[in-house]
Design a protein around this motif. Structure first.
Motif, PDB file in Angstrom:
ATOM      1  N   ASN A 161      -7.193  -4.202   0.475  1.00  0.00           N
ATOM      2  CA  ASN A 161      -8.233  -3.807  -0.440  1.00  0.00           C
ATOM      3  C   ASN A 161      -7.795  -2.305  -0.844  1.00  0.00           C
ATOM      4  OD1 ASN A 161      -9.852  -5.974  -0.028  1.00  0.00           O
ATOM      5  ND2 ASN A 161     -10.748  -5.046   1.977  1.00  0.00           N
ATOM      6  N   PHE A 162      -7.075  -1.611   0.127  1.00  0.00           N
ATOM      7  CA  PHE A 162      -6.698  -0.099  -0.431  1.00  0.00           C
ATOM      8  C   PHE A 162      -5.770  -0.333  -1.467  1.00  0.00           C
ATOM      9  CE2 PHE A 162      -7.853   1.783   3.960  1.00  0.00           C
ATOM     10  CZ  PHE A 162      -9.140   2.102   3.401  1.00  0.00           C
ATOM     11  N   CYS A 163      -4.622  -1.255  -1.236  1.00  0.00           N
ATOM     12  CA  CYS A 163      -3.356  -1.106  -2.050  1.00  0.00           C
ATOM     13  C   CYS A 163      -3.909  -1.925  -3.385  1.00  0.00           C
ATOM     14  CB  CYS A 163      -2.629  -2.420  -1.422  1.00  0.00           C
ATOM     15  SG  CYS A 163      -1.464  -1.555  -0.181  1.00  0.00           S
ATOM     16  N   ASP A 164      -4.733  -2.693  -3.473  1.00  0.00           N
ATOM     17  CA  ASP A 164      -5.529  -3.400  -4.804  1.00  0.00           C
ATOM     18  C   ASP A 164      -6.054  -2.304  -5.579  1.00  0.00           C
ATOM     19  OD1 ASP A 164      -4.357  -5.924  -4.077  1.00  0.00           O
ATOM     20  OD2 ASP A 164      -6.276  -6.622  -3.273  1.00  0.00           O
ATOM     21  N   ILE A 202       0.671   2.732   4.739  1.00  0.00           N
ATOM     22  CA  ILE A 202       0.762   2.625   3.069  1.00  0.00           C
ATOM     23  C   ILE A 202       1.546   3.504   2.508  1.00  0.00           C
ATOM     24  CG2 ILE A 202      -0.764   2.766   0.973  1.00  0.00           C
ATOM     25  CD1 ILE A 202      -2.921   1.546   2.553  1.00  0.00           C
ATOM     26  N   PHE A 203       1.396   5.058   3.069  1.00  0.00           N
ATOM     27  CA  PHE A 203       2.096   6.057   2.310  1.00  0.00           C
ATOM     28  C   PHE A 203       3.735   5.534   2.456  1.00  0.00           C
ATOM     29  CE2 PHE A 203       4.187  10.200   2.666  1.00  0.00           C
ATOM     30  CZ  PHE A 203       3.902  10.952   1.617  1.00  0.00           C
ATOM     31  N   LEU A 221      -8.035   7.836  -1.277  1.00  0.00           N
ATOM     32  CA  LEU A 221      -8.267   6.195  -1.207  1.00  0.00           C
ATOM     33  C   LEU A 221      -8.779   6.160   0.221  1.00  0.00           C
ATOM     34  CD1 LEU A 221      -7.445   3.396  -2.275  1.00  0.00           C
ATOM     35  CD2 LEU A 221      -5.440   3.627  -1.145  1.00  0.00           C
ATOM     36  N   THR A 222      -8.078   6.512   1.205  1.00  0.00           N
ATOM     37  CA  THR A 222      -8.438   6.375   2.728  1.00  0.00           C
ATOM     38  C   THR A 222      -9.461   7.205   3.247  1.00  0.00           C
ATOM     39  OG1 THR A 222      -6.774   7.471   3.561  1.00  0.00           O
ATOM     40  CG2 THR A 222      -6.323   4.996   2.957  1.00  0.00           C
ATOM     41  N   ILE A 229      -2.350  12.415   7.864  1.00  0.00           N
ATOM     42  CA  ILE A 229      -1.296  11.548   7.116  1.00  0.00           C
ATOM     43  C   ILE A 229       0.256  12.092   7.244  1.00  0.00           C
ATOM     44  CG2 ILE A 229      -0.738  10.512   4.879  1.00  0.00           C
ATOM     45  CD1 ILE A 229      -3.740  10.664   4.003  1.00  0.00           C
ATOM     46  N   GLY A 230       0.113  13.341   7.077  1.00  0.00           N
ATOM     47  CA  GLY A 230       1.450  13.866   7.287  1.00  0.00           C
ATOM     48  C   GLY A 230       1.707  13.948   8.712  1.00  0.00           C
TER      49      GLY A 230
END
Length: 374
Positions: A161-164, A202-203, A221-222, A229-230
């Motif tokens: 869903n995130f990638c779409d 994803i990153f 997005l998330t 994230i880093g």
């Protein structure tokens, strides 16, 4: 016997013979029609009307159901039935060196367990008891694998869903799922929420597939903080560079080269930013902007600046050079930086315009007098 009687007898005999011959001819014609109706002509050969090769060079493409001429590609027939065997062999997977053959879907490497399940339909009085026994046995035997598969499927759906939503390719999605599966099997992230791990997967998958996304885009997005994230990215980078995990590299890169985990550069961002700005000649603007980003590395004042601001400033400069000027606010809304940052980076580009602008760009419609004096 009189002459008249003899004549009548001969006439009757001739008429009877003619009638018998006519009946025989009629029967023969009917039999011939029946034979022609059911007879198969074995001399018919399917031949390409364009090539007219003999023997014909035809190929049955079962994937599309077509009969195709291998010489010119002309489709000679459709709806070809695949007569090949549908069985799969599991000789290497089973014990005792037996060779059983079964049909079914291929094994999904992203899930755990054998994945060969049986579901009993709920029809009739006896089906309820069978269904209860089957569910009980399945829970007893595959409880752990089913629980893990349920969690993995939920994570895979969230990754998809995130990638779409970001128009990320299917290959990159599979790479992110593979990374998540590896970390889940190794129990590498203990205590971290699945949302943080998914954002990091994803990153890093985008970077490995040469389609990088920034921390800001992944955060939008998330909704996972950029600092988190880093941290997750650093841990994943260390995890994937471990010797026992380097086998993961080969499914992503065909040549088996080490994964590309370098920082995002401005050149890789120009194409996506130009696409969001909707130029008339988007391909030309993206190419020239990328070339300017590569040359901007020689500008000392831009050293250490964010690649987002450098890419946005290059697009800002090229858009005015080529006569499709975009305001700094329009570019800032796409790049995710402030318009003041774009103007500051543009000032350094404008000061070095003589060494940065290529003469080839001027021959394709560019003019130096269109550049804004900042």
């Amino acid at each position: 016997m009189s002459m008249a009687a003899a004549t009548s007898y001969s006439d009757a005999f001739i008429a009877a013979q003619q009638s018998a011959s006519d009946n025989a001819a009629t029967d023969a014609a009917q039999n011939g029609l029946k034979e022609e109706q059911w007879q198969q002509n074995l001399n018919e050969i399917l031949q390409c009307p364009d090539c007219r090769e003999f023997p014909p060079n035809l190929i049955e493409e079962f994937s599309s159901g077509d009969m195709v001429c291998a010489s010119c590609g002309l489709v000679l027939g459709d709806r070809i039935i695949d007569t090949r065997s549908e069985w799969r062999t599991f000789a290497n997977d089973d014990q005792n060196n037996d060779d059983p053959s079964r049909v079914g879907d291929s094994v999904n490497p992203l899930l755990n367990g054998s994945q060969l399940e049986t579901n009993i339909a709920f029809e009739g009085r006896d089906a309820r008891e069978l269904q209860r026994l089957q569910s009980k046995a399945a829970k007893k035997n595959d409880k752990d694998s089913k629980q893990s598969n349920t969690a993995l499927l939920a994570a895979y759906r969230e990754i998809s869903n995130f990638c779409d939503a970001m128009n990320i390719s299917k290959t990159t999605q599979d790479a992110a799922k593979h990374i998540f599966k590896m970390t889940d099997d190794a129990k590498y992230f203990k205590g971290k929420s699945s949302e943080v791990i998914i954002a990091g997967c994803i990153f890093i998958a985008c970077r490995q597939s040469n389609a990088p996304r920034t921390f800001r885009e992944i955060f939008a997005l998330t909704k996972v903080p950029k600092k988190e994230i880093g941290r997750t990215f650093k841990m994943l980078e260390k995890f994937l560079q471990d010797d026992k995990n380097k086998t993961f590299v080969r499914p992503i890169n065909d040549g088996g080269a080490p994964p590309t985990l370098s920082a995002t550069n401005a050149t890789e961002l120009c194409a996506r930013y130009c696409s969001g700005l909707r130029f008339r000649n988007n391909h030309l603007m993206a190419r020239i902007s990328s070339e300017l980003c590569e040359k901007s590395s020689s500008v000392k004042d831009l050293a250490g600046r964010s690649p987002l601001s450098v890419a946005a400033a290059c697009i800002y400069m090229i858009s005015h050079l080529m006569g499709e000027g975009k305001s700094s606010k329009q570019i800032a809304s796409v790049a995710g930086v402030s318009d003041g940052t774009i103007k500051t980076a543009y000032r350094f580009l404008y000061q070095a315009r003589d060494s940065l602008i290529d003469e080839e760009w001027l021959t394709k419609g560019g003019r130096l007098d269109r550049l804004l004096v900042n």
